[in-house]
Enzyme design. Structure first.
Site, PDB file in Angstrom:
ATOM      1  N   GLU A   1      -7.189   4.590   7.896  1.00  0.00           N
ATOM      2  CA  GLU A   1      -6.819   5.967   7.520  1.00  0.00           C
ATOM      3  C   GLU A   1      -8.094   6.732   6.758  1.00  0.00           C
ATOM      4  OE1 GLU A   1      -3.126   5.678   5.332  1.00  0.00           O
ATOM      5  OE2 GLU A   1      -2.210   5.104   7.424  1.00  0.00           O
TER       6      GLU A   1
ATOM      7  N   GLY B   1       1.990   2.601  10.896  1.00  0.00           N
ATOM      8  CA  GLY B   1       2.865   3.510  10.751  1.00  0.00           C
ATOM      9  C   GLY B   1       3.593   3.969  12.006  1.00  0.00           C
TER      10      GLY B   1
ATOM     11  N   HIS C   1      -9.893   1.154   4.596  1.00  0.00           N
ATOM     12  CA  HIS C   1      -8.411   1.399   5.479  1.00  0.00           C
ATOM     13  C   HIS C   1      -8.807   2.231   6.523  1.00  0.00           C
ATOM     14  CE1 HIS C   1      -4.321   2.546   6.298  1.00  0.00           C
ATOM     15  NE2 HIS C   1      -3.939   1.301   5.735  1.00  0.00           N
TER      16      HIS C   1
ATOM     17  N   GLU D   1      -5.760  -4.840  10.889  1.00  0.00           N
ATOM     18  CA  GLU D   1      -4.736  -4.091  10.969  1.00  0.00           C
ATOM     19  C   GLU D   1      -5.151  -3.193  12.375  1.00  0.00           C
ATOM     20  OE1 GLU D   1      -2.652  -2.703   7.042  1.00  0.00           O
ATOM     21  OE2 GLU D   1      -4.478  -1.775   7.335  1.00  0.00           O
TER      22      GLU D   1
ATOM     23  N   ASN E   1       0.835  -1.166   0.072  1.00  0.00           N
ATOM     24  CA  ASN E   1       0.099   0.094  -0.231  1.00  0.00           C
ATOM     25  C   ASN E   1       0.795   1.237  -0.116  1.00  0.00           C
ATOM     26  OD1 ASN E   1      -1.726   2.033   0.491  1.00  0.00           O
ATOM     27  ND2 ASN E   1      -2.353   1.322   2.617  1.00  0.00           N
ATOM     28  N   TRP E   2       1.180   1.926  -1.160  1.00  0.00           N
ATOM     29  CA  TRP E   2       1.949   2.978  -1.330  1.00  0.00           C
ATOM     30  C   TRP E   2       1.540   4.310  -0.794  1.00  0.00           C
ATOM     31  CZ3 TRP E   2       3.814   2.065  -6.927  1.00  0.00           C
ATOM     32  CH2 TRP E   2       4.471   0.556  -6.957  1.00  0.00           C
ATOM     33  N   LYS E   3       0.107   4.301  -0.370  1.00  0.00           N
ATOM     34  CA  LYS E   3      -0.557   5.647   0.434  1.00  0.00           C
ATOM     35  C   LYS E   3      -0.229   6.550  -0.491  1.00  0.00           C
ATOM     36  CE  LYS E   3      -0.210   3.385   4.845  1.00  0.00           C
ATOM     37  NZ  LYS E   3      -0.346   3.474   6.270  1.00  0.00           N
TER      38      LYS E   3
ATOM     39  N   GLY F   1       2.690  -1.062   4.364  1.00  0.00           N
ATOM     40  CA  GLY F   1       2.756   0.318   4.094  1.00  0.00           C
ATOM     41  C   GLY F   1       4.146   0.833   3.916  1.00  0.00           C
TER      42      GLY F   1
ATOM     43  N   SER G   1       3.086  -2.145  10.410  1.00  0.00           N
ATOM     44  CA  SER G   1       4.471  -2.111  10.724  1.00  0.00           C
ATOM     45  C   SER G   1       4.953  -3.492  10.412  1.00  0.00           C
ATOM     46  CB  SER G   1       4.857  -1.468  12.053  1.00  0.00           C
ATOM     47  OG  SER G   1       4.291  -0.241  12.430  1.00  0.00           O
TER      48      SER G   1
HETATM   49  P1  PGA Z   1       2.525   0.457   7.864  1.00  0.00           P
HETATM   50  O1  PGA Z   1       1.006   0.509   7.084  1.00  0.00           O
HETATM   51  O2  PGA Z   1       3.016  -0.778   7.291  1.00  0.00           O
HETATM   52  O3  PGA Z   1       3.209   1.549   7.354  1.00  0.00           O
HETATM   53  O4  PGA Z   1       2.125   0.134   9.140  1.00  0.00           O
HETATM   54  C1  PGA Z   1       0.210  -0.360   6.831  1.00  0.00           C
HETATM   55  C2  PGA Z   1      -1.056  -0.011   6.285  1.00  0.00           C
HETATM   56  O5  PGA Z   1      -1.542   1.232   6.702  1.00  0.00           O
HETATM   57  O6  PGA Z   1      -1.885  -0.830   5.589  1.00  0.00           O
END
Ligand code: PGA
Length: 257
Positions: free
Chosen positions: A103, A179, A101, A173, A11-13, A240, A219
């Site tokens: 976010e 993150g 997600h 998650e 997931n490159w966000k 991420g 993470s």
């Molecule tokens: P992260 O993000 O690996 O940076 O914790 C995971 C995600 O939000 O899918």
């Protein structure tokens, strides 16, 4: 060993313009081998503006990656300024679309009902949703993690058939691990992914529960990937930060069951 093929999703966000996305895709194609792809599926989820570029390199170079998206709207078309319809993604050969997600839920106000509508719309367009669920730190500390995640799973899948649910991906998650550099222990992640599967079993039956793929996200790094990904109920990872490094993402893909 489970019969479910692990899915490792990057997931490159909101990172990488289309040139940078092309470069990362090419770097991954040099490092991830045919042997890796025998063991796992890999999906890449760039921002919308990069999708066409990444699609073109995957198709023209026949790269063994599935194209993914991070989000879509649940309507087919209409006056939804700034939104993207599922059919637009399907036309770009997108296979997996992340829905709900944390976010999106926390920053953009997506509700369980919207996530459910999106999961249905993604399936109707011939793609596979990656439905995200997870608890906050306060919910975990309050002993409410299982109840929260169970209710998110139930709400997100309402109205789907057992067959549709069996083909889904659900990403567990924990919000406090995204993150932050904090990861759920392998035992906790396994327990929660098992809880997700048990929830599916309770509503949709044993067959759906046996085939639904449950990813862990939060993470995931090369240093913890093997321990997490070899748990019996964890069928891959939603990655991420570490997905932005070709070396790190490749090392995660190269965990071995
Ligand atoms: P992260 O993000 O690996 O940076 O914790 C995971 C995600 O939000 O899918």
């Amino acid at each position: 060993m489970s019969a479910r093929r692990p899915l490792i999703s990057g997931n490159w966000k909101m990172h990488l313009n289309h040139f940078e996305a092309l470069k990362l895709t090419q770097e991954l194609s040099y490092q991830i081998t045919g042997d890796d792809i025998e063991h796992v599926d890999v999906s890449l989820h760039p921002p919308f503006t990069d999708l066409r570029t990444v699609q073109t390199v995957i198709d023209s170079d026949k790269l063994p990656f599935f194209l993914g998206a991070q989000h879509c709207h649940f309507e087919d078309k209409g006056a939804f300024t700034g939104e993207i319809a599922p059919a637009m993604l399907a036309k770009l050969n997108v296979t997996y679309v992340i829905a709900g997600h944390s976010e999106r839920r926390e920053i953009f106000g997506e509700t369980d009902e919207m996530v459910n509508a999106k999961a249905k719309a993604i399936l109707a367009a011939g793609m596979t949703p990656i439905v995200c669920v997870g608890e906050t730190l306060a919910e975990r500390d309050g002993g409410e993690a299982e109840a929260k995640v169970g209710s998110q799973v139930q709400a997100a899948l309402t109205g789907l058939s057992a067959e549709q649910v069996g083909g889904l991906v659900i990403a567990y998650e924990p919000i406090w691990a995204i993150g932050t550099g904090r990861t759920a222990s392998a035992e906790d992640a396994q327990a929660m992914c098992h809880h997700v599967r048990a929830g599916v079993s309770g509503i949709y039956g044993a067959d759906a529960a046996a085939s639904v793929r449950v990813q862990y996200g939060g993470s995931v790094k090369p240093a913890n990937a093997n321990e997490l990904l070899t748990q019996p109920d964890i069928d891959g990872a939603l990655v991420g930060g570490a997905a932005l490094s070709a070396d790190d993402f490749t090392r995660i893909v190269q965990f071995r069951l």
